[in-house]
Design a protein around this motif. Structure first.
Motif, PDB file in Angstrom:
ATOM      1  N   ILE A 139      51.334  51.667  55.517  1.00  0.00           N
ATOM      2  CA  ILE A 139      49.911  51.418  55.760  1.00  0.00           C
ATOM      3  C   ILE A 139      49.092  51.694  54.506  1.00  0.00           C
ATOM      4  O   ILE A 139      48.246  50.885  54.100  1.00  0.00           O
ATOM      5  N   ASP A 140      49.338  52.828  53.871  1.00  0.00           N
ATOM      6  CA  ASP A 140      48.579  53.201  52.671  1.00  0.00           C
ATOM      7  C   ASP A 140      48.806  52.200  51.545  1.00  0.00           C
ATOM      8  O   ASP A 140      47.866  51.828  50.822  1.00  0.00           O
ATOM      9  N   TYR A 141      50.051  51.757  51.390  1.00  0.00           N
ATOM     10  CA  TYR A 141      50.374  50.797  50.321  1.00  0.00           C
ATOM     11  C   TYR A 141      49.688  49.454  50.573  1.00  0.00           C
ATOM     12  O   TYR A 141      49.035  48.900  49.678  1.00  0.00           O
ATOM     13  N   ILE A 142      49.798  48.956  51.776  1.00  0.00           N
ATOM     14  CA  ILE A 142      49.214  47.646  52.070  1.00  0.00           C
ATOM     15  C   ILE A 142      47.688  47.707  52.032  1.00  0.00           C
ATOM     16  O   ILE A 142      47.030  46.767  51.557  1.00  0.00           O
ATOM     17  N   ASN A 143      47.109  48.815  52.480  1.00  0.00           N
ATOM     18  CA  ASN A 143      45.652  48.958  52.378  1.00  0.00           C
ATOM     19  C   ASN A 143      45.195  48.950  50.928  1.00  0.00           C
ATOM     20  O   ASN A 143      44.128  48.419  50.605  1.00  0.00           O
ATOM     21  N   GLN A 144      46.005  49.513  50.039  1.00  0.00           N
ATOM     22  CA  GLN A 144      45.667  49.459  48.619  1.00  0.00           C
ATOM     23  C   GLN A 144      45.796  48.030  48.089  1.00  0.00           C
ATOM     24  O   GLN A 144      44.939  47.558  47.334  1.00  0.00           O
ATOM     25  N   LEU A 145      46.835  47.330  48.510  1.00  0.00           N
ATOM     26  CA  LEU A 145      46.997  45.927  48.083  1.00  0.00           C
ATOM     27  C   LEU A 145      45.853  45.053  48.577  1.00  0.00           C
ATOM     28  O   LEU A 145      45.475  44.073  47.914  1.00  0.00           O
ATOM     29  N   ILE A 151      50.935  37.366  36.695  1.00  0.00           N
ATOM     30  CA  ILE A 151      49.565  37.537  36.202  1.00  0.00           C
ATOM     31  C   ILE A 151      49.480  37.235  34.707  1.00  0.00           C
ATOM     32  O   ILE A 151      48.550  36.576  34.237  1.00  0.00           O
ATOM     33  N   LYS A 152      50.476  37.685  33.957  1.00  0.00           N
ATOM     34  CA  LYS A 152      50.492  37.379  32.517  1.00  0.00           C
ATOM     35  C   LYS A 152      50.642  35.882  32.278  1.00  0.00           C
ATOM     36  O   LYS A 152      49.961  35.298  31.423  1.00  0.00           O
ATOM     37  N   ALA A 153      51.504  35.234  33.062  1.00  0.00           N
ATOM     38  CA  ALA A 153      51.687  33.787  32.909  1.00  0.00           C
ATOM     39  C   ALA A 153      50.406  33.032  33.244  1.00  0.00           C
ATOM     40  O   ALA A 153      50.067  32.046  32.584  1.00  0.00           O
ATOM     41  N   LEU A 154      49.695  33.486  34.261  1.00  0.00           N
ATOM     42  CA  LEU A 154      48.422  32.849  34.621  1.00  0.00           C
ATOM     43  C   LEU A 154      47.404  32.995  33.495  1.00  0.00           C
ATOM     44  O   LEU A 154      46.709  32.039  33.139  1.00  0.00           O
ATOM     45  N   SER A 155      47.330  34.182  32.917  1.00  0.00           N
ATOM     46  CA  SER A 155      46.351  34.417  31.854  1.00  0.00           C
ATOM     47  C   SER A 155      46.692  33.636  30.592  1.00  0.00           C
ATOM     48  O   SER A 155      45.811  33.311  29.790  1.00  0.00           O
ATOM     49  N   ASP A 156      47.971  33.303  30.414  1.00  0.00           N
ATOM     50  CA  ASP A 156      48.411  32.550  29.238  1.00  0.00           C
ATOM     51  C   ASP A 156      48.348  31.034  29.454  1.00  0.00           C
ATOM     52  O   ASP A 156      48.637  30.276  28.518  1.00  0.00           O
ATOM     53  N   SER A 157      47.982  30.591  30.651  1.00  0.00           N
ATOM     54  CA  SER A 157      48.050  29.161  30.974  1.00  0.00           C
ATOM     55  C   SER A 157      46.673  28.513  31.006  1.00  0.00           C
ATOM     56  O   SER A 157      45.986  28.522  32.026  1.00  0.00           O
ATOM     57  N   ASN A 158      46.263  28.006  29.887  1.00  0.00           N
ATOM     58  CA  ASN A 158      45.011  27.250  29.804  1.00  0.00           C
ATOM     59  C   ASN A 158      43.827  28.010  30.399  1.00  0.00           C
ATOM     60  O   ASN A 158      43.023  27.452  31.154  1.00  0.00           O
ATOM     61  N   SER A 159      43.758  29.290  30.070  1.00  0.00           N
ATOM     62  CA  SER A 159      42.633  30.125  30.507  1.00  0.00           C
ATOM     63  C   SER A 159      42.541  30.287  32.021  1.00  0.00           C
ATOM     64  O   SER A 159      41.480  30.612  32.552  1.00  0.00           O
ATOM     65  N   ILE A 160      43.629  30.060  32.734  1.00  0.00           N
ATOM     66  CA  ILE A 160      43.632  30.327  34.178  1.00  0.00           C
ATOM     67  C   ILE A 160      43.555  31.842  34.371  1.00  0.00           C
ATOM     68  O   ILE A 160      44.287  32.593  33.734  1.00  0.00           O
ATOM     69  N   GLU A 161      42.677  32.275  35.240  1.00  0.00           N
ATOM     70  CA  GLU A 161      42.551  33.693  35.543  1.00  0.00           C
ATOM     71  C   GLU A 161      43.006  33.948  36.971  1.00  0.00           C
ATOM     72  O   GLU A 161      42.788  33.139  37.858  1.00  0.00           O
ATOM     73  N   SER A 162      43.611  35.101  37.178  1.00  0.00           N
ATOM     74  CA  SER A 162      44.118  35.412  38.512  1.00  0.00           C
ATOM     75  C   SER A 162      43.018  35.812  39.483  1.00  0.00           C
ATOM     76  O   SER A 162      43.193  35.761  40.693  1.00  0.00           O
ATOM     77  N   ASN A 163      41.851  36.220  38.937  1.00  0.00           N
ATOM     78  CA  ASN A 163      40.724  36.634  39.777  1.00  0.00           C
ATOM     79  C   ASN A 163      41.035  37.888  40.585  1.00  0.00           C
ATOM     80  O   ASN A 163      40.415  38.133  41.612  1.00  0.00           O
ATOM     81  N   LEU A 164      41.994  38.680  40.131  1.00  0.00           N
ATOM     82  CA  LEU A 164      42.368  39.900  40.835  1.00  0.00           C
ATOM     83  C   LEU A 164      41.648  41.100  40.223  1.00  0.00           C
ATOM     84  O   LEU A 164      41.262  41.086  39.058  1.00  0.00           O
ATOM     85  N   ASN A 165      41.484  42.147  41.021  1.00  0.00           N
ATOM     86  CA  ASN A 165      40.941  43.400  40.547  1.00  0.00           C
ATOM     87  C   ASN A 165      42.089  44.185  39.916  1.00  0.00           C
ATOM     88  O   ASN A 165      42.891  44.800  40.614  1.00  0.00           O
ATOM     89  N   LEU A 166      42.174  44.153  38.597  1.00  0.00           N
ATOM     90  CA  LEU A 166      43.320  44.731  37.907  1.00  0.00           C
ATOM     91  C   LEU A 166      43.346  46.253  37.996  1.00  0.00           C
ATOM     92  O   LEU A 166      44.420  46.864  37.945  1.00  0.00           O
ATOM     93  N   GLU A 167      42.176  46.869  38.145  1.00  0.00           N
ATOM     94  CA  GLU A 167      42.144  48.319  38.313  1.00  0.00           C
ATOM     95  C   GLU A 167      42.791  48.714  39.644  1.00  0.00           C
ATOM     96  O   GLU A 167      43.606  49.648  39.694  1.00  0.00           O
ATOM     97  N   GLN A 168      42.450  47.991  40.701  1.00  0.00           N
ATOM     98  CA  GLN A 168      43.064  48.264  42.008  1.00  0.00           C
ATOM     99  C   GLN A 168      44.547  47.893  41.995  1.00  0.00           C
ATOM    100  O   GLN A 168      45.361  48.549  42.661  1.00  0.00           O
ATOM    101  N   LEU A 169      44.891  46.870  41.224  1.00  0.00           N
ATOM    102  CA  LEU A 169      46.295  46.479  41.093  1.00  0.00           C
ATOM    103  C   LEU A 169      47.107  47.599  40.442  1.00  0.00           C
ATOM    104  O   LEU A 169      48.214  47.917  40.885  1.00  0.00           O
TER     105      LEU A 169
END
Length: 287
Positions: free
Chosen positions: A29-35, A257-275
């Motif tokens: 529960i704690d892990y999935i709530n963080q995700l 996430i790294k592949a997305l950031s390297d692909s034509n400026s595609i951003e994952s739109n994720l909260n990297l701090e929470q990740l």
């Protein structure tokens, strides 16, 4: 390419299901709530299957009760293997997607769901109808799409024929799954080049199992060939315990996430701090 064209599916269920040590319910529960704070499109969070088959997921109902969905746009996906599981899963308002594994390998279909491919298709028709009635969406994983450990020859044409049958049945989301880590980069390219010609109106995804050192290359290839949804798991954990004895891990979320950031400026739109917080929790309590 617009970043909104790719849905990231984080798979804690697949990461945990093959672990031999039972992970306490509250830890799940704690892990999935963080995700849920990260901003993934969907979490593949649990399954409604026999606890004899997948004992790690026997507490999915309790986990679901403990999740906080009040401040997240992330949707929940649960795996089911038959009509009974689907009937239970659709009763939960919190669940948006029901994932059904349909193997292109006859041997694996029987091993995984105790039915033939034709029987599974028959059951799936009822499941799709059930989903529509309860405003859920069926997601079908075509497992063993890139090879199997049983020596069965399954050409790309058979995989695509099954996918077309699914589309005609009303399935709008299909994920091509490399269940045992057999695919090469060229296999992924070839499959999607052919699939895009006959499934242009389908949300076509990929669920890859691979060695961590290969995760970036596979993620980059999936992005480049126009994959619309990509499954991943933090740390590359997981694998299918029904496939063979040695688990091959999931595509690592970090590499995606790294592949997305390297692909034509595609951003994952994720909260990297929470990740990062989720990843630290995973390392400490999951594996």
């Amino acid at each position: 390419m617009n970043q909104n064209n790719i849905n990231i599916i984080e798979c804690p269920r697949d990461a945990m299901q093959g672990l031999s040590t039972f992970i306490p319910t509250q830890t799940k529960i704690d892990y999935i709530n963080q995700l849920l704070k990260v901003g993934f499109h969907t979490l593949d969070f649990g399954s409604f299957v026999s606890p004899k088959a997948i004992p790690q997921m026997k507490d999915t109902r309790e986990v679901l009760d403990g999740l906080d969905l009040s401040e997240t746009s992330t949707k929940l996906l649960a795996i089911i293997a038959n009509l009974r599981g689907a009937q239970e899963a659709v009763s939960y308002d919190q669940i948006s997607y029901l994932g059904f594994p349909l193997s292109v390998s006859e041997i694996f279909q029987r091993r995984n769901t105790n039915s033939s491919i034709s029987e599974a298709l028959w059951n799936l028709k009822e499941i799709v109808t059930l989903c529509k009635r309860h405003r859920k969406e069926a997601v079908v994983y075509l497992s063993m799409s890139f090879g199997n450990p049983y020596g069965e020859y399954v050409p790309t044409t058979k995989v695509l024929d099954l996918a077309v049958q699914l589309r005609e049945m009303g399935v709008k989301i299909i994920s091509l799954a490399d269940t045992i880590g057999a695919a090469t980069l060229k296999d992924v390219e070839h499959m999607f080049e052919n699939a895009s010609k006959v499934l242009s109106d389908t949300e076509l995804g990929v669920h890859l199992h691979c060695h961590p050192s290969d995760a970036y290359s596979f993620a980059k290839t999936a992005i480049d060939v126009g994959c619309k949804r990509i499954d991943a798991a933090l740390g590359g954990l997981g694998g299918c315990p029904m496939a063979k004895d040695d688990l091959t891990g999931n595509l690592a979320t970090e590499s995606l996430i790294k592949a997305l950031s390297d692909s034509n400026s595609i951003e994952s739109n994720l909260n990297l701090e929470q990740l990062d917080l989720a990843n630290e929790f995973r390392k400490k309590y999951i594996g």
